[in-house]
Design a protein around this motif. Structure first.
Motif, mmCIF file in Angstrom:
data_model
loop_
_atom_site.group_PDB
_atom_site.id
_atom_site.type_symbol
_atom_site.label_atom_id
_atom_site.label_comp_id
_atom_site.label_asym_id
_atom_site.label_seq_id
_atom_site.Cartn_x
_atom_site.Cartn_y
_atom_site.Cartn_z
ATOM 1 N N PRO A 188 24.337 -24.885 -93.998
ATOM 2 C CA PRO A 188 23.687 -23.582 -94.142
ATOM 3 C C PRO A 188 24.275 -22.485 -93.244
ATOM 4 O O PRO A 188 24.222 -21.318 -93.608
ATOM 5 N N ILE A 189 24.803 -22.855 -92.083
ATOM 6 C CA ILE A 189 25.338 -21.802 -91.216
ATOM 7 C C ILE A 189 26.850 -21.918 -91.070
ATOM 8 O O ILE A 189 27.445 -21.274 -90.224
ATOM 9 N N ASP A 219 30.635 -21.366 -92.291
ATOM 10 C CA ASP A 219 31.398 -20.488 -93.172
ATOM 11 C C ASP A 219 32.295 -21.243 -94.142
ATOM 12 O O ASP A 219 32.765 -20.692 -95.132
ATOM 13 N N VAL A 271 30.331 -23.266 -81.433
ATOM 14 C CA VAL A 271 30.619 -21.836 -81.237
ATOM 15 C C VAL A 271 31.478 -21.569 -80.008
ATOM 16 O O VAL A 271 31.055 -20.941 -79.059
ATOM 17 N N ASP A 320 34.175 -25.159 -83.664
ATOM 18 C CA ASP A 320 32.952 -25.948 -83.581
ATOM 19 C C ASP A 320 33.397 -27.403 -83.511
ATOM 20 O O ASP A 320 33.753 -28.002 -84.531
ATOM 21 N N ARG A 374 33.707 -14.247 -90.121
ATOM 22 C CA ARG A 374 32.490 -14.952 -89.725
ATOM 23 C C ARG A 374 31.218 -14.283 -90.236
ATOM 24 O O ARG A 374 30.922 -13.133 -89.918
ATOM 25 N N PHE A 375 30.463 -15.000 -91.021
ATOM 26 C CA PHE A 375 29.151 -14.611 -91.540
ATOM 27 C C PHE A 375 29.172 -13.375 -92.427
ATOM 28 O O PHE A 375 28.128 -12.815 -92.740
ATOM 29 N N LYS A 376 30.368 -12.927 -92.821
ATOM 30 C CA LYS A 376 30.420 -11.688 -93.607
ATOM 31 C C LYS A 376 29.917 -11.915 -95.017
ATOM 32 O O LYS A 376 29.232 -11.091 -95.586
ATOM 33 N N ARG A 427 29.329 -15.236 -98.225
ATOM 34 C CA ARG A 427 29.495 -16.610 -98.661
ATOM 35 C C ARG A 427 30.679 -16.663 -99.622
ATOM 36 O O ARG A 427 30.825 -15.793 -100.478
#
Ligand code: SF4
Ligand code: SF4
Ligand code: SF4
Ligand code: SF4
Ligand code: FES
Lengths: 161, 525
Positions: free
Chosen positions: B99-100, B102, B134, B144, B209-211, B213
């Motif tokens: 879920p978190i 990338d 992180v 990670d 990062r996180f931009k 899916r």
């Protein structure tokens, strides 16, 4: 598949007393008066509900207005994985993910908007969520409002309930 | 040539080929983590196990060289069971962060789990070995350590491609983890590639990062505009926003890599874009429509030529333009305006850093194309600047967002000597801050064409989506401008221009979009 034809009976002609209306009006008023008297004597039997002061109890699986859940420390449980937004057939969930200051959380929703005007209350977002972060168990309908903007529920509104 | 059969299909391959490559040749994909086509063979992940007749044990397809008459099976129960077992081992300590993470959506752990795993974990959550998450390890990379499957692709990349050796395995057994040496973060210009080669989400991009899916993104083939190498890239976008570049394999140009500067080039198509045509009157900007501005530009150019002779008009071409665009620009300058004032320069502000690997000193994608199309560069540009500074130019048509390596003040000073400056550019910059008329044109993601790289290789880039705002495709804009100058052109898109170009320009003779294909073709000369 072929389409069948069904004959529907036409309304019959009115009889003479019916066409005078007088008798029918008295009959109809009788029904109305009957209900009125019954409601005065037996108030608990009234069918009408005084919404919004009084609300109907929804069955437990009723899909109502969404809410976002919180962790024990109060932060949103949502990790901005976009699974709900991916599953949503109405494409009404907008998420913007950000880096959480808490390294144990890592990712959190900076923005989480649901456009309630587009939502079809299918509940797929709830099914998709891996974190049980979104639920539709508020038992609420989306309340009416006077502008489109107010019906785009932001993360604060969704976390409230 | 040894010939062998894989899953009953016969195949002939050159001596020294490994089973994994022989299988690829006939369209059989053998699962792999540590094997990477552009790195040495390590044979440590054991995902590629296959059954080879007369071998008592399963063999790793990535490191077993084929021999004549070999009979390989990749689809037996024994293989399946082994691969499932390997996968289960790899996932024992895996955090299942999907879920978190990338990488989710393009993760080989996810893909192979769906194909071979589908098992329930037999390992209790609290027994998993925890490692540091992180970690900013420098360059464009976030590490990670928990997600790492110890395939060593990253270690081999840093050893064999960049030679910088920043990453290494530390500790033993299930405590093994990948990390940099204390106080020595990633320090090379190719770190972004680590996120691409890592088959899982252990090394991910800081920039992306996180931009977004990855499953929301669509991709189209393009060419990096960061330098004259012209690395082949895959451009990923959603709506009209580019999110990232990834290298596209081209053995003749960039193999499977690209540099960190180029990787961020996509931002130019998103940020500080010129999106509406405008004119500057008495220091104030006035929005215009294309229909209103184009005749004005044509009129001012023609007027300068008619009143004071052809050399009162000038055209500065840009090595950021495609071959097609440069060809039209040259024809407008020489045939329609008849001016000798046509030049371009490859100089840009900055240090022009280069290395012996991919990064070139020339920071433009198409300087070579401009040369081959006989647009004067180098000294011709300096001469033109002198002419402009002397006030001899009355109307200037300028392509690009910067004027060589001139600073903001120098640009403003120089352009103030010309009564009418029309700029066709994509981004805000020193030129758009002072130009009399600004014509916003499509970015590299919004138009198609070809660039010629430093070695003369002509490569195609494609339009991913229509131009943003009121920006216009350059070919369309140049055609209407030329027609207002009396040309009567009927070009319709870059393909028609390239046909005309190939028919008349020696270096491009005999070329076509078909012959260029997706990997490019060398121009002559
Ligand atoms: S209930 Fe259905 S339509 Fe509404 S937000 Fe969830 S997935 Fe989308
Ligand atoms: S699926 Fe759940 S965790 Fe993921 S973004 Fe939606 S609400 Fe957040
Ligand atoms: S590396 Fe792959 S499997 Fe692991 S958390 Fe990331 S997406 Fe999921
Ligand atoms: S970080 Fe990625 S590439 Fe490097 S060893 Fe681990 S899994 Fe392989
Ligand atoms: S791919 Fe063969 S052992 Fe890893």
């Amino acid at each position: 598949m072929t389409i069948g034809i069904r004959k529907v009976a036409r309304p019959r002609e009115m009889t003479f007393p019916e066409s005078l209306y007088l008798v029918e009006i008295v009959k109809g008023l009788g029904v109305t008066m009957g209900h009125m008297l019954r409601n005065i004597v037996r108030q608990e039997g009234i069918m009408t509900m005084e919404y919004p002061e009084v609300r109907r109890r929804m069955p437990p699986r009723f899909r109502g207005r969404h809410r976002l859940m919180r962790r024990p420390d109060g932060s949103p449980r949502c990790v901005a994985c976009y699974c709900c937004a991916t599953a949503c057939p109405a494409k009404c969930i907008t998420i913007v993910a950000g880096e959480s200051p808490d390294p144990a959380v890592e990712k959190y929703p900076v923005r989480f908007d649901i456009d309630m005007l587009r939502c079809v209350f299918c509940g797929l977002c709830v099914e998709a969520c891996p974190c049980d972060a979104i639920r539709m168990d508020t038992g609420w309908f989306t309340p009416p409002d006077d502008s489109r903007e107010k019906l785009i529920f932001t993360i604060d509104v969704l976390l409230e309930k | 040539m040894p010939s062998l059969t894989i899953d009953g299909k016969a195949v002939d391959v050159p001596v020294g080929t490994t089973i994994i490559n022989a299988a690829e040749k006939i369209g059989i994909e053998i699962p792999r983590y540590c094997y990477h086509k552009h790195l040495s063979v390590a044979g440590n992940c054991r995902m590629c196990l296959v059954e080879v007749e007369k071998f008592p044990k399963l063999q790793t397809a990535c490191s077993t060289v084929v021999t004549d008459g070999m009979v390989v099976r990749t689809d037996t129960e024994k293989v399946r069971k082994a691969v499932t077992g390997v996968l289960e081992f790899l996932l024992i300590n895996h955090p299942i962060d999907c879920p978190i993470c990338d990488q989710a959506g393009e993760c080989e752990l996810q893909n192979y789990y769906m194909k071979f795993g589908l098992h329930k974990s037999r390992f209790a959550l609290e027994d998993k070995v925890r490692k540091k998450k992180v970690q900013d390890i420098g360059g464009q990379i976030v590490l990670d350590a928990e997600r790492c499957i110890l395939c060593s692709r990253c270690v081999r990349f840093l050893e064999e491609v960049t030679g910088t050796r920043e990453l290494q395995f530390f500790r033993r057994g299930d405590h093994s983890e990948i990390s940099v040496f204390p106080g020595r973060p990633l320090n090379n210009n190719y770190t972004g590639n680590l996120a691409d080669i890592c088959p899982v989400g252990a090394l991910t991009s800081k920039d992306f990062r996180f931009k977004c899916r990855v499953w929301f993104l669509k991709a189209f083939p393009s060419v990096c505009t960061g330098c004259a190498r012209g690395c082949n890239v895959e451009a990923f976008f959603k709506g009209d926003i580019l999110y990232r570049y990834k290298p596209r394999v081209n053995e003749a140009v960039n193999r499977a890599w690209m540099c960190d500067f180029g990787r961020l080039e996509y931002k130019k198509a998103n940020n500080a874009r010129l999106l509406v045509p405008f004119v500057r009157e008495d220091g104030r900007e006035k929005m215009m429509s294309w229909g209103g501005l184009l005749p004005q530009v044509a009129y001012r150019l023609k007027d300068a030529v008619e009143r004071e002779g052809p050399d009162a008009a000038a055209v500065i071409a840009s090595p950021q333009s495609s071959n097609e665009e440069l060809y039209l620009v040259r024809r407008i300058a020489s045939d329609l305006l008849g001016t000798k004032n046509l030049a371009f320069t490859s100089r840009v502000p900055g240090d022009g850093f280069s290395d012996g690997f991919l990064i070139r000193g020339d920071k433009n994608p198409n300087s070579r194309g401009a040369q081959l199309l006989r647009i004067p560069g180098g000294p011709a540009f300096d001469e033109l600047v002198v002419k402009i500074a002397a006030g001899k130019v009355r109307a200037l048509l300028l392509f690009g967002d910067v004027l060589g390596d001139l600073t903001q003040e120098e640009t403003a000073g120089l352009l103030s000597m010309v009564p009418f400056v029309a700029q066709a550019g994509t981004n805000e910059g020193p030129v758009s801050a002072v130009a009399t008329a600004v014509l916003p044109i499509a970015s590299v993601a919004e138009r198609g064409g070809t660039f010629t790289n430093h070695a003369g290789r002509v490569q195609r880039f494609h339009a991913g989506f229509p131009p943003r705002g009121k920006a216009k495709d350059t070919i369309g804009f140049l055609t209407s401008l030329a027609n207002r100058l009396g040309a009567g052109w009927a070009f319709d898109g870059e393909a028609s221009v390239f046909r005309a170009l190939a028919a008349t320009e020696g270096p491009f003779a005999g070329m076509s979009y078909e012959s260029i294909g997706s990997l490019g073709q060398e121009a002559k000369g």
